[in-house]
Scaffold this motif. Sequence first.
Motif, PDB file in Angstrom:
ATOM      1  N   THR A 121    -134.190  19.756  63.938  1.00 49.53           N
ATOM      2  CA  THR A 121    -134.540  20.801  62.965  1.00 49.53           C
ATOM      3  C   THR A 121    -134.040  20.404  61.570  1.00 49.53           C
ATOM      4  O   THR A 121    -134.831  20.047  60.701  1.00 49.53           O
TER       5      THR A 121
ATOM      6  N   SER B 148    -133.889  26.234  63.858  1.00 49.39           N
ATOM      7  CA  SER B 148    -134.235  26.754  65.185  1.00 49.39           C
ATOM      8  C   SER B 148    -134.524  28.253  65.127  1.00 49.39           C
ATOM      9  O   SER B 148    -134.099  28.948  64.211  1.00 49.39           O
TER      10      SER B 148
ATOM     11  N   GLY C  10    -128.492  35.030  59.188  1.00 51.05           N
ATOM     12  CA  GLY C  10    -129.630  34.192  58.839  1.00 51.05           C
ATOM     13  C   GLY C  10    -130.662  35.018  58.109  1.00 51.05           C
ATOM     14  O   GLY C  10    -131.590  34.517  57.495  1.00 51.05           O
TER      15      GLY C  10
END
Length: 333
Positions: free
Chosen positions: A28, A174, A218
């Motif tokens: 990633t 991810s 996130g």
Amino acid sequence: MITFTGTDIGHSADLLRKNELVAIPTETVYGLAGNAYSPTAVKKIFETKNRPVFNPLIVHIADVSALNEVAVNIPSIALELGNRFWPGPLTMILPKSDKIEDIVTAGLPNVAVRIPNHPITLELLKNLSFPLAAPSANPFGYISPTEPLHVQNQLNGKIPYILDGGKCESGIESTVVGFDGDSIVIYRSGVIGKEELLEIVKTVRYHTCDNSEPQSPGMLRSHYSPNTPLYLTVNVDEAVSHFNPLEIGVITFSKSIEVIPAQHQFTLSPEGDLRQVARRLYSTLHLLDQMKLKAIVAERMPDIGIGISINDRLERASVNSEKFKPNNQICCK
Ligand code: TXA
Ligand code: MG
């Protein structure tokens, strides 16, 4: 401290055993890795990234057998997902074991875990007797690195070693998922899309700003951002007309824009392949940011498959898409 870049797995393992940090390749983005069982190493990760301590880390393991060491009460659906997507870009949030200290999970009772799909990092993990806590190897809030040079530019002098695994294959982070009974909750969209998850489970929903659930940082409103202001638009021609074309950079999906100089213009996939867009997105942002232009105009990508995650990152990187960003710190999806 001098930051070296190389392919020495043994040296990386030695440094990690001494509680030093090493930037590691994954499929990633590059991660900033330290011993997940060592509070000393984990503290260094937060300090090096300038990351707020309320933002938990992902723990990287070598294979499914290591899952029981870091997590407990693992639902069978998690094992099914692991069988299907690991090694790969899926991070699962599970109840943590006692081996995982509070500093890793920012005090949350759950730990985020994944098996990365990169041969060099898998080899490294197999050489170690502990898992690796690793956030993306960028200073907090900045664009994630997808090649060793990005890490070198951002963390030079702050870490001893960058383990070179070439350019990252997927190019964005991810997918982070949690569990709610039989359904899956997406905390951060990523390489694996909702459709792919629906092949395994019946219900998949996006995390919302319901205070009864733990927040996933996130989802921070401003994140993944270049220093140059980035404007996200569905109409590039119109957006570009507000600027001097010589002073801006442009990112488009498949078509180029005539008035913009070729060296400031990045058509991410002339063939219209969103996976290619994902692979090139961050390196293009790094490059454009270094040009110190007045602005970056980016075209919104088609909202299908990985395009949803690409748009999520572009929204968070942008200064103008307020409609996507509520006025608090968390973006509801
Ligand atoms: O692709 C990736 O996931 C990369 C590579 C290096 O593995 N790592 C990465 O880490 O992007 P980081 O720290 O930049 O992002 C981790 C995400 C954040 O959104 C964080 O909030 C969420 O995972 N997360 C970690 N632990 C969590 C937990 N216990 N509960 C909820 N969210 C969690
Ligand atoms: Mg990150």
